[in-house]
Design an enzyme around this catalytic site. Structure first.
Site, PDB file in Angstrom:
ATOM      1  N   GLY A 119       7.866  16.717 -36.002  1.00 50.53           N
ATOM      2  CA  GLY A 119       7.333  15.529 -35.334  1.00 50.53           C
ATOM      3  C   GLY A 119       6.470  15.877 -34.141  1.00 50.53           C
ATOM      4  N   SER A 174      18.485  16.483 -43.524  1.00 54.97           N
ATOM      5  CA  SER A 174      18.583  15.229 -42.771  1.00 54.97           C
ATOM      6  C   SER A 174      19.738  15.322 -41.784  1.00 54.97           C
ATOM      7  CB  SER A 174      18.817  14.060 -43.724  1.00 54.97           C
ATOM      8  OG  SER A 174      19.184  12.896 -43.016  1.00 54.97           O
ATOM      9  N   LYS A 223      11.242   6.250 -34.490  1.00 61.55           N
ATOM     10  CA  LYS A 223      10.797   5.792 -33.161  1.00 61.55           C
ATOM     11  C   LYS A 223       9.831   4.610 -33.202  1.00 61.55           C
ATOM     12  CE  LYS A 223       9.398  10.025 -32.223  1.00 61.55           C
ATOM     13  NZ  LYS A 223      10.041  10.859 -33.256  1.00 61.55           N
ATOM     14  N   LYS A 245      12.470   3.225 -23.930  1.00 61.96           N
ATOM     15  CA  LYS A 245      12.806   1.991 -24.637  1.00 61.96           C
ATOM     16  C   LYS A 245      14.319   1.787 -24.740  1.00 61.96           C
ATOM     17  CE  LYS A 245       8.481   1.874 -27.224  1.00 61.96           C
ATOM     18  NZ  LYS A 245       7.855   2.922 -26.404  1.00 61.96           N
ATOM     19  N   SER A 277       0.817  10.983 -29.958  1.00 61.68           N
ATOM     20  CA  SER A 277       1.925  11.095 -30.911  1.00 61.68           C
ATOM     21  C   SER A 277       1.669  10.191 -32.110  1.00 61.68           C
ATOM     22  CB  SER A 277       3.241  10.693 -30.232  1.00 61.68           C
ATOM     23  OG  SER A 277       3.248   9.305 -29.952  1.00 61.68           O
ATOM     24  N   ARG A 295       4.641  -7.769 -31.217  1.00 60.27           N
ATOM     25  CA  ARG A 295       5.314  -7.476 -32.472  1.00 60.27           C
ATOM     26  C   ARG A 295       6.823  -7.649 -32.302  1.00 60.27           C
ATOM     27  NH1 ARG A 295       2.922  -1.556 -33.043  1.00 60.27           N
ATOM     28  NH2 ARG A 295       3.731  -1.615 -30.896  1.00 60.27           N
TER      29      ARG A 295
END
Length: 646
Positions: free
Chosen positions: A294, A348, A374, A416, A462, A557
């Site tokens: 990532g 995972s 995310k 967040k 990102s 959103r």
């Protein structure tokens, strides 16, 4: 046709012959004139002195040819050429003087020095005068042509080298330099004049300048931001040459011009890292990064290999992402940056057994847990998947780390998580609480594992950042879509964030929540305007209906906040690092949290979305959902045509 145009159109060999003939005339004239100056009166004819005078060009022209005086392109000559002229003329007069003495030729000895000075002056002046004529001709022609007109900001060594590179590109014409150094203003450098900022608007109007190239690679971000802010009212595209560190390393050259990236302006002047913090959890250790492919995970890997772990385990769910980061890191290792052992593992964080087998097999000592979902709207549409990955994936990884004797566990969190209005933020806060509770539990058992959580805001570039989206929208001609005129975010560059995460993860005691200093928040609409301006375009709005790109507000959103915070309780203490703070946050004991997690798992198994939201309301401090439940697996949950992801 003008004389400069006639000369420019001549074949190269003809231009060289003209230069040779001009030098012959100059040398003969200088030697003859020197005699008259020496005698104090007009001396003609030269009598016996004629043989010494004729000998001078015979000796000089071969020397000038070998020294490259006739290979130089008049339009590009500068200080280096002036040095060549000086040493070439000096060599010629050394030979000429020796020949006069050896052949016993008649010529006033003191006139030799006068001839040398006259010849040096006249040869140099004729070249630079010719360059000036050609420059004026090119300027006149460029104004009338369709060539791109540019101004170079910065008349230092980088600007001069950039000018020389651009001069070889026929489609681009450099109008001049702009520099804040008053000692340089008004000077002619590399055939272009240096102007002040106050004169820039006149340049813009006179030459129809379309681009400004920033040739100041060594200045800080704050100064670069100030220059771009000054250029903002002008309809020009702003580009830059690479940073001085890239130039020195040989990765790029001065001719590699790129558009100014918004990251160049949103970032901050770097704070020197503390090497002992960077090395504490990495040097000679077995390090594992989850979510290694990532945005944050991959940058963590890049920085970790620079600090020489014995082994770096790349744990990643996406096959392509894992292949990409492994290939990149192996190239770095081959280039000699590190000799670390690289282990790519597909898997995972929801597979607890697989996690434990990897940690046991390689004896992992430090884990940077960056694996997470995310994207706020996507997690809102997929609540169960988000909670499984972000909460229970963190729990699985942490429990496996405890069983395998891992020493350091660092969670990559987010702003967040503070008073969240969405499932993603709530899941990350719950992940923090999992580690806080486990930390307390393990401390009571005497286990030495140290859990740390590092919380920060958006990172520039990102996968979920608005900046790549804005770039695509600008390239397509707009419009740029912004959800709300007041939406505000913190930003940090990915390398800075990764470097601070590594340092923060080495600090404090188990269970600490670290908060990175994100600087000043930025309004997203201001960010959009700045990116439009950097692309050389104008915002189209009511004040400027003829602008290029419109900004359209689409509405918030699901789960989106207008602003972000970094602290829940407001209690914070400074650490030894000026960019890292330690927060004091509420937590639950492990038995209490275990009971909540059991209920959460049951609700997930039953796809009971209202119960999931109730549990998040109950456990996560400050959680306040601002949208209806829109999970796509909830019966009749959402109109698919109204999904807002970007």
């Amino acid at each position: 046709m003008s004389i400069p145009a006639f000369l420019l159109n001549l074949p190269r060999v003809h231009k060289r012959w003209i230069s040779v003939c001009a030098d012959v005339v100059i040398l003969l004239g200088a030697a003859s004139l020197a005699v008259s100056i020496r005698m104090g009166d007009w001396f003609w004819p030269l009598g016996d002195y004629i043989w010494a005078v004729l000998l001078l060009p015979v000796l000089a022209i071969p020397v000038f040819i070998t020294q490259g005086l006739y290979r130089a392109v008049i339009r590009y000559i500068g200080i280096k050429f002036a040095n060549t002229v000086f040493f070439s003329v000096a060599a010629v007069f050394t030979l000429w003087t020796a020949a006069i003495f050896m052949l016993d030729l008649a010529y006033p000895r003191s006139a030799i020095v006068i001839t040398w000075l006259l010849a040096l002056l006249m040869i140099a002046v004729t070249r630079f005068f010719a360059r000036r004529l050609l420059f004026m001709h090119n300027t006149s022609r460029a104004i009338k042509s369709q060539r791109k007109k540019v101004v170079i900001f910065g008349a230092g060594s980088a600007g001069r080298q950039l000018f020389q590179a651009i001069m070889k590109i026929p489609e681009v014409y450099v109008v001049g330099f702009v520099d804040d150094d008053k000692d340089l203003q008004g000077q002619i450098i590399s055939a272009a004049r240096v102007f002040s900022r106050e004169q820039f608007s006149d340049l813009l109007a006179k030459y129809n300048v379309t681009d400004v190239y920033l040739a100041i690679p060594s200045i800080g971000i704050s100064k670069r931001r100030e220059i771009v802010d000054w250029l903002e009212p002008y309809p020009v595209r702003v580009s830059t040459i690479p940073g001085v560190d890239e130039i020195i390393s040989g990765k790029v050259s001065f001719s590699d011009i790129r558009e100014v990236d918004i990251a160049d302006l949103l970032g901050r002047d770097p704070v020197a890292p503390r090497e002992e913090l960077l090395n504490r959890c990495v040097l000679n250790q077995v390090v594992m990064v989850t979510g290694a492919g990532g945005s944050i995970g991959s940058e963590l890997c890049r920085q970790i290999i620079k600090h020489k772990p014995s082994t770096l385990i790349l744990f990643e769910l996406s096959e392509f992402a894992l292949y990409s980061i492994e290939f990149e890191l192996r190239q770095a290792i081959l280039a000699g940056e590190s000799d670390v052992q690289l282990i790519p593992i597909l898997g995972s964080v929801q597979d607890a057994e697989h996690l434990q087998s990897v940690m046991q097999r390689y004896g992992v000592e430090t884990i940077y847990h960056a694996a997470a979902y995310k994207h706020v709207p996507l997690v809102e549409y997929n609540m169960v998947a988000g909670l499984k990955n972000n909460v229970f994936g963190t729990l699985n990884t942490a429990e496996a780390a405890i069983r395998c004797g891992v020493k350091n566990f660092v969670l990559i969190s987010t702003d967040k998580a503070v008073r969240p209005t969405n499932t993603m933020g709530a899941s990350k806060r719950l992940a923090e609480m999992v580690l806080q509770a486990l930390s307390e539990r393990e401390l009571k058992k005497g286990n030495a594992i140290r859990f740390a959580m590092v919380r920060f805001g958006n990172v520039l570039g990102s996968s979920g950042s608005v900046i790549p989206l804005f770039r695509k929208q600008i390239k397509a001609g707009g419009p740029i879509t912004v959800t709300h005129p007041e939406i505000t975010r913190y930003f940090m560059t990915i390398p800075e964030a990764a470097e601070l995460v590594i340092q923060a993860g080495s600090m404090g005691s188990s269970g600490d929540v670290f908060v990175l200093d994100m600087g000043e928040p930025v309004k997203i609409v201001d960010l959009a305007r700045k990116m439009i301006q950097l692309a050389g375009c104008e915002v189209r709005d009511e004040k400027n209906p003829n602008g290029d790109i419109e900004i359209v507000f689409t509405g918030l959103r699901p789960g989106e906040k207008t602003y972000e915070e970094l602290l829940i309780g407001g209690v914070v203490k400074q650490t030894d690092h000026p960019m890292i703070m330690c927060a004091s946050e509420e937590m639950l004991s492990w038995p209490m949290l275990q009971e909540v997690l059991s209920r959460l798992q049951q609700a997930m198994d039953n796809l009971d979305h209202p119960q999931l939201r109730n549990l998040l309301n109950e456990v996560v401090s400050g959680y306040r959902a601002e949208s209806a439940i829109v999970d796509l697996l909830k019966p009749a949950s959402v109109n698919l045509s109204r999904l807002k992801l970007a």
